[in-house]
Design a protein around this motif. Structure first.
Motif, short mmCIF file in Angstrom:
data_model
loop_
_atom_site.label_atom_id
_atom_site.label_comp_id
_atom_site.label_asym_id
_atom_site.label_seq_id
_atom_site.Cartn_x
_atom_site.Cartn_y
_atom_site.Cartn_z
N ALA A 28 -6.96 -13.60 -11.11
CA ALA A 28 -7.68 -13.81 -10.63
C ALA A 28 -8.24 -14.46 -9.35
CB ALA A 28 -9.25 -13.98 -11.37
N ASN A 29 -7.57 -15.81 -8.75
CA ASN A 29 -8.38 -16.39 -8.04
C ASN A 29 -7.37 -16.52 -6.80
OD1 ASN A 29 -6.27 -17.16 -8.90
ND2 ASN A 29 -7.17 -19.42 -8.72
N VAL A 30 -6.29 -15.36 -6.73
CA VAL A 30 -5.25 -15.18 -5.47
C VAL A 30 -5.65 -14.26 -4.85
CG1 VAL A 30 -2.71 -14.42 -5.16
CG2 VAL A 30 -2.99 -16.28 -7.29
N SER A 31 -5.53 -13.61 -4.10
CA SER A 31 -5.36 -13.41 -3.02
C SER A 31 -4.23 -12.04 -3.01
CB SER A 31 -6.11 -13.12 -1.76
OG SER A 31 -6.06 -12.71 -0.64
N ILE A 32 -5.51 -10.01 -3.42
CA ILE A 32 -4.15 -9.34 -3.26
C ILE A 32 -4.16 -9.23 -2.46
CG2 ILE A 32 -3.86 -6.76 -4.67
CD1 ILE A 32 -4.43 -9.33 -6.63
N PRO A 33 -2.79 -8.42 -1.66
CA PRO A 33 -2.00 -8.29 -0.31
C PRO A 33 -2.39 -6.43 -0.36
CG PRO A 33 -0.16 -8.56 -2.50
CD PRO A 33 -1.99 -8.99 -2.93
N LYS A 34 -2.91 -6.78 0.80
CA LYS A 34 -2.78 -4.63 0.89
C LYS A 34 -2.07 -3.67 0.67
CE LYS A 34 -7.42 -4.85 4.17
NZ LYS A 34 -7.36 -6.44 4.21
N LEU A 35 -0.50 -4.26 1.22
CA LEU A 35 0.65 -4.01 1.38
C LEU A 35 1.18 -4.98 0.28
CD1 LEU A 35 0.98 -2.71 4.90
CD2 LEU A 35 0.70 -1.91 2.65
N LEU A 36 2.01 -4.17 -0.14
CA LEU A 36 3.35 -4.61 -1.43
C LEU A 36 4.52 -3.46 -0.43
CD1 LEU A 36 1.99 -5.09 -4.99
CD2 LEU A 36 2.27 -6.60 -3.21
N SER A 37 5.81 -5.11 -0.49
CA SER A 37 6.81 -3.92 -0.59
C SER A 37 7.53 -3.81 -2.04
CB SER A 37 8.56 -5.76 -0.09
OG SER A 37 8.55 -6.36 -0.88
N PRO A 38 8.73 -2.96 -2.05
CA PRO A 38 9.38 -3.24 -3.60
C PRO A 38 9.77 -3.61 -4.75
CG PRO A 38 10.56 -1.63 -1.73
CD PRO A 38 8.99 -2.48 -0.43
N HIS A 39 10.02 -5.37 -3.70
CA HIS A 39 10.74 -6.57 -4.07
C HIS A 39 9.67 -6.86 -4.31
CE1 HIS A 39 12.64 -10.38 -5.28
NE2 HIS A 39 11.73 -10.48 -4.66
N ALA A 40 8.20 -6.99 -3.71
CA ALA A 40 7.21 -7.55 -4.76
C ALA A 40 6.60 -7.19 -6.31
CB ALA A 40 6.10 -7.86 -3.96
N VAL A 71 -14.02 2.52 -2.54
CA VAL A 71 -14.73 2.95 -2.66
C VAL A 71 -15.92 2.91 -3.75
CG1 VAL A 71 -16.66 5.59 -2.19
CG2 VAL A 71 -15.01 4.53 -0.60
N PHE A 72 -15.49 3.15 -4.93
CA PHE A 72 -15.48 2.85 -5.97
C PHE A 72 -15.88 1.42 -6.52
CE2 PHE A 72 -14.95 7.42 -5.57
CZ PHE A 72 -16.66 8.11 -6.39
N GLY A 73 -15.51 0.75 -5.97
CA GLY A 73 -15.71 -0.93 -6.28
C GLY A 73 -14.49 -1.23 -7.17
N HIS A 74 -13.39 -1.37 -7.17
CA HIS A 74 -11.62 -1.50 -7.50
C HIS A 74 -11.64 -2.40 -6.89
CE1 HIS A 74 -9.18 -0.81 -11.35
NE2 HIS A 74 -8.58 -1.28 -10.08
N GLU A 75 -11.47 -3.32 -7.32
CA GLU A 75 -11.43 -4.79 -6.48
C GLU A 75 -9.53 -5.31 -6.52
OE1 GLU A 75 -12.87 -6.70 -4.85
OE2 GLU A 75 -14.60 -5.41 -5.29
N LYS A 76 -9.16 -4.78 -7.33
CA LYS A 76 -7.31 -5.47 -6.97
C LYS A 76 -6.74 -3.92 -6.61
CE LYS A 76 -7.82 -9.12 -10.21
NZ LYS A 76 -7.45 -9.33 -11.81
N VAL A 77 -6.75 -4.26 -5.88
CA VAL A 77 -5.37 -2.15 -5.23
C VAL A 77 -4.93 -2.76 -3.95
CG1 VAL A 77 -6.18 -0.30 -3.94
CG2 VAL A 77 -7.94 -2.01 -5.31
N SER A 78 -3.75 -2.02 -4.42
CA SER A 78 -2.52 -2.61 -2.93
C SER A 78 -1.97 -1.06 -3.20
CB SER A 78 -1.22 -3.44 -3.18
OG SER A 78 -1.49 -4.42 -3.65
#
Length: 337
Positions: A4-16, A119-126
């Motif tokens: 929960a305390n880790v920043s969610i990256p906007k972009l993820l590589s396939p490996h990640a 827009v609908f407030g979902h926090e964890k999105v990449s």
């Protein structure tokens, strides 16, 4: 597993993404790939999803779950709150799940999916950088065929964050006055910007400028260290100087043809702390209102165009939801609070 305390990256590589899927703890917050493909010319995105998807992925129809404007007949709009929540519950998605949006093209629709979730407030999105093509190119497996519906979730009823959505009035006032500190940036191909026309006083910055290759080739977003140079080449250093001077007072409105690729700029500028909203209706909605001022020409040769006539330049894409052929896309109920 994403703490929960880790920043969610906007972009993820396939490996990640592969690593997250391999090592997540299913008893806690999950990582869920979400196929938000949107294909032009009109085709069955759901059929393509069943033909090949990231293992464990779910499908959200940006076309069939969209809201319809009974007057303008705009085609790709944000879903209503009831439809969004209904879809989340049907898909078994929980509020604390980490959603990774992707598409079959590479980087056409996933930024739109991420913006919708936010827009609908979902926090964890990449967003998966390069989409399904990059996933397959990295050698990772895909799933095919149909699969059972998920166990419905108890996703809470949520409303839109209207501050993330640019209104027609804010766009129209900028078109007439060129008002600052508001900046409009158009992410359509420069040919559409120049020949079909654009909102007056708007900059042209095609979203493909940020991609490694022109569609449908390598649709990965270029490294972040190159983003600022791409932006300043179009709008100059003034945008970032205004950001330093005016902070949150500076508003950038991102627009395109249908509010899809505009969301790429929302991701890019958001990384610099620029207050960026998306004009959901985009050029389709602006053009469908008669009498709006239009500018034409390339950025170095601008001239007034004929005001909008209340019709769309792409009628073949303006298909009502109930007129779409039944391709098996799951139907979701619109829930109420």
């Amino acid at each position: 597993m994403v703490a929960a305390n880790v920043s969610i990256p906007k972009l993820l590589s396939p490996h990640a993404l592969h690593s997250l899927l391999q090592y997540q703890d299913s008893s806690k917050a999950r990582v869920i790939p979400l196929d938000v493909s949107l294909v032009y010319p009109p085709a069955s995105e759901y059929t393509q999803h069943l033909d090949g998807r990231i293992p464990g992925a779910k499908f959200f129809s940006m076309k069939r779950y969209a809201a319809e404007d009974p007057e303008l007949k705009t085609t790709i709009m944000l879903p209503t709150a009831g439809k969004f929540v209904g879809a989340m519950r049907y898909l078994g998605i929980r509020r604390d799940d980490h959603i990774v949006c992707y598409d079959v093209m590479g980087f056409w629709t996933p930024a739109r999916g991420a913006w919708m979730l936010k827009v609908f407030g979902h926090e964890k999105v990449s967003v998966l950088n390069g989409g399904l093509p990059a996933w397959k190119a990295a050698g990772y497996s895909i799933e095919t065929g149909s699969y059972p519906a998920a166990e419905p979730s108890d996703y809470p009823f949520v409303l839109r964050n209207k501050e993330m959505i640019a209104s027609f009035d804010s766009v129209a006032s900028s078109a007439i006055n060129g008002s600052k500190p508001r900046v409009i940036i158009d992410t359509r191909p420069v040919e559409e910007y120049a020949d079909i026309g654009h909102v007056s006083n708007s900059f042209s910055l095609p979203f493909t400028n940020f991609l490694a290759g022109p569609p449908p080739n390598d649709m990965r977003v270029l490294p972040e260290e190159r983003w600022k140079g791409i932006i300043t080449k179009v709008v100059g250093d003034d945008l970032f100087k205004q950001m330093e001077d005016k902070g949150n007072e500076l508003q950038v409105i991102s627009t395109c043809g249908w509010g899809v690729t505009a969301c790429t700029l929302w991701i890019i500028l958001g990384s610099f702390g620029v207050n960026t909203t998306v004009y959901d209706e985009s050029w389709e909605g602006y053009e469908m209102r008669a009498g709006n001022p239009v500018e034409k020409g390339s950025p170095d040769n601008l001239h007034p165009g004929t005001p909008t006539k209340g019709v769309t330049s792409f009628p073949e894409l303006q298909i009502a939801i109930d007129a779409l052929p039944d391709d098996g896309t799951p139907k979701v109920d619109e829930v109420s609070q």
